[in-house]
Scaffold this active site. Structure first.
Site, PDB file in Angstrom:
ATOM      1  N   ASP A   1       0.818  -1.213   0.000  1.00  0.00           N
ATOM      2  CA  ASP A   1       0.000   0.000   0.000  1.00  0.00           C
ATOM      3  C   ASP A   1       0.850   1.260   0.000  1.00  0.00           C
ATOM      4  OD1 ASP A   1       0.959  -0.290   2.609  1.00  0.00           O
ATOM      5  OD2 ASP A   1      -0.956  -1.017   3.367  1.00  0.00           O
TER       6      ASP A   1
ATOM      7  N   ASP B   1      -7.584  -4.071  14.552  1.00  0.00           N
ATOM      8  CA  ASP B   1      -8.923  -4.422  14.071  1.00  0.00           C
ATOM      9  C   ASP B   1      -8.870  -5.501  12.995  1.00  0.00           C
ATOM     10  OD1 ASP B   1      -7.898  -3.017  11.933  1.00  0.00           O
ATOM     11  OD2 ASP B   1      -9.453  -1.473  11.890  1.00  0.00           O
TER      12      ASP B   1
ATOM     13  N   HIS C   1      -7.170  -5.620  10.139  1.00  0.00           N
ATOM     14  CA  HIS C   1      -7.070  -5.269   8.724  1.00  0.00           C
ATOM     15  C   HIS C   1      -5.726  -5.686   8.131  1.00  0.00           C
ATOM     16  CE1 HIS C   1      -5.279  -1.403  10.325  1.00  0.00           C
ATOM     17  NE2 HIS C   1      -4.450  -1.626   9.310  1.00  0.00           N
TER      18      HIS C   1
ATOM     19  N   GLU D   1      -9.688  -2.160   5.417  1.00  0.00           N
ATOM     20  CA  GLU D   1     -10.327  -1.912   6.699  1.00  0.00           C
ATOM     21  C   GLU D   1     -11.544  -2.822   6.896  1.00  0.00           C
ATOM     22  OE1 GLU D   1      -8.710  -0.021   8.585  1.00  0.00           O
ATOM     23  OE2 GLU D   1      -8.029   1.829   7.648  1.00  0.00           O
TER      24      GLU D   1
END
Length: 270
Positions: A72, A141, A143, A148
């Site tokens: 990314d 979380d 990801h 996400e």
């Protein structure tokens, strides 16, 4: 799925680095058929990168015939910015090993046409026959990359808006000022990662324990994108003891038992 449980972060990093080096050496890559490696950024892989640099300097593994694709990049952040993932990779890894600059691939978050940039990235991955080993880390979380919670598990490389939680978490790299953190990114998709022939995820620390639980024992769901790794035929998670805090005792003992002969990183290069 394999779960490699190590006592601490240093042990996780050493195991992961030796595993990557062993895979590269076993492939015996050439300029015509390079080994294709997917690379993450963030704090989780830093120890692994340092260990790989050491293995490279000792002549144990070469990156001359390795092609990399990063996961990314932020949108709108100049690549020369100290917190761009371009800078991260060159400062922490690429400039310290014998990789050819033309063999490194990082998404351009400043491209005039971001959709075209994402499509180009996917096509370039395909041109190399896909990714042999995609390395990664996860957020609290769950990801993967910037996929996400709520991201499609079949998604490909695209532009994504960052959640408030991710922006707050990443603000530690931007003087703890959330206003300095880019709000969007370009990221490979969950489907892009799952298309790799092998996936290895590093998970460390108590703050990742809930995510590891969902990765190993939870249901497959887009709300915990790491859970998609359960569908991969060659998925590996390398974690430290702290990250296993929410696993069932039986799960912990099961993986410690079946992987007992594979926990010494030195054995991976024999």
């Amino acid at each position: 799925m394999r779960l490699i449980i190590q006592p601490d972060y240093q042990s996780v990093s050493q195991w992961a680095a030796h595993y990557v080096a062993a895979k590269i050496k076993a492939a015996n890559p050439t300029p015509e058929k390079p080994f294709v490696l997917g690379c993450p950024t963030g704090s989780s892989p830093l120890g692994m990168y340092k260990a790989l640099i050491d293995l490279n300097k000792k002549g144990i593994v070469s990156f001359q015939n390795v092609v990399t694709f990063n996961m990314d990049e932020y949108v709108g952040l100049p690549k020369e910015h100290p917190e761009s993932y371009y800078s991260f990779m060159w400062n922490n890894f690429f400039s310290h090993i014998d990789i050819k600059p033309e063999n490194t691939n990082i998404l351009n978050g400043n491209a005039a046409d971001l959709d075209a940039e994402c499509a180009r990235y996917e096509e370039k991955i395909k041109s190399y026959g896909g990714i042999d080993l995609f390395m990664g880390g996860i957020g609290p979380d769950g990801h993967i990359a910037f996929n996400e919670p709520g991201s499609s598990l079949s998604s490909r490389t695209r532009q994504k808006t960052l959640t408030t939680d991710t922006i707050i978490a990443n603000s530690r790299f931007f003087d703890n000022d959330i206003n300095k953190v880019p709000k969007t990114s370009l990221t490979v998709g969950v489907g892009t990662v799952l298309s790799a022939r092998e996936v290895m995820i590093i998970v460390n620390g108590h703050n990742k324990a809930r995510a590891l639980y969902h990765a190993v024992e939870g249901a497959i769901t887009q709300m915990w994108t790491i859970s998609a790794l359960q569908m991969h035929e060659k998925g590996i998670i390398v974690c430290d003891d702290a990250a296993t805090a929410e696993l069932k005792v039986g799960t912990y003992r099961y993986f410690k038992d079946i992987e007992a002969d594979h926990l010494d990183p030195q054995s991976l290069l024999k």
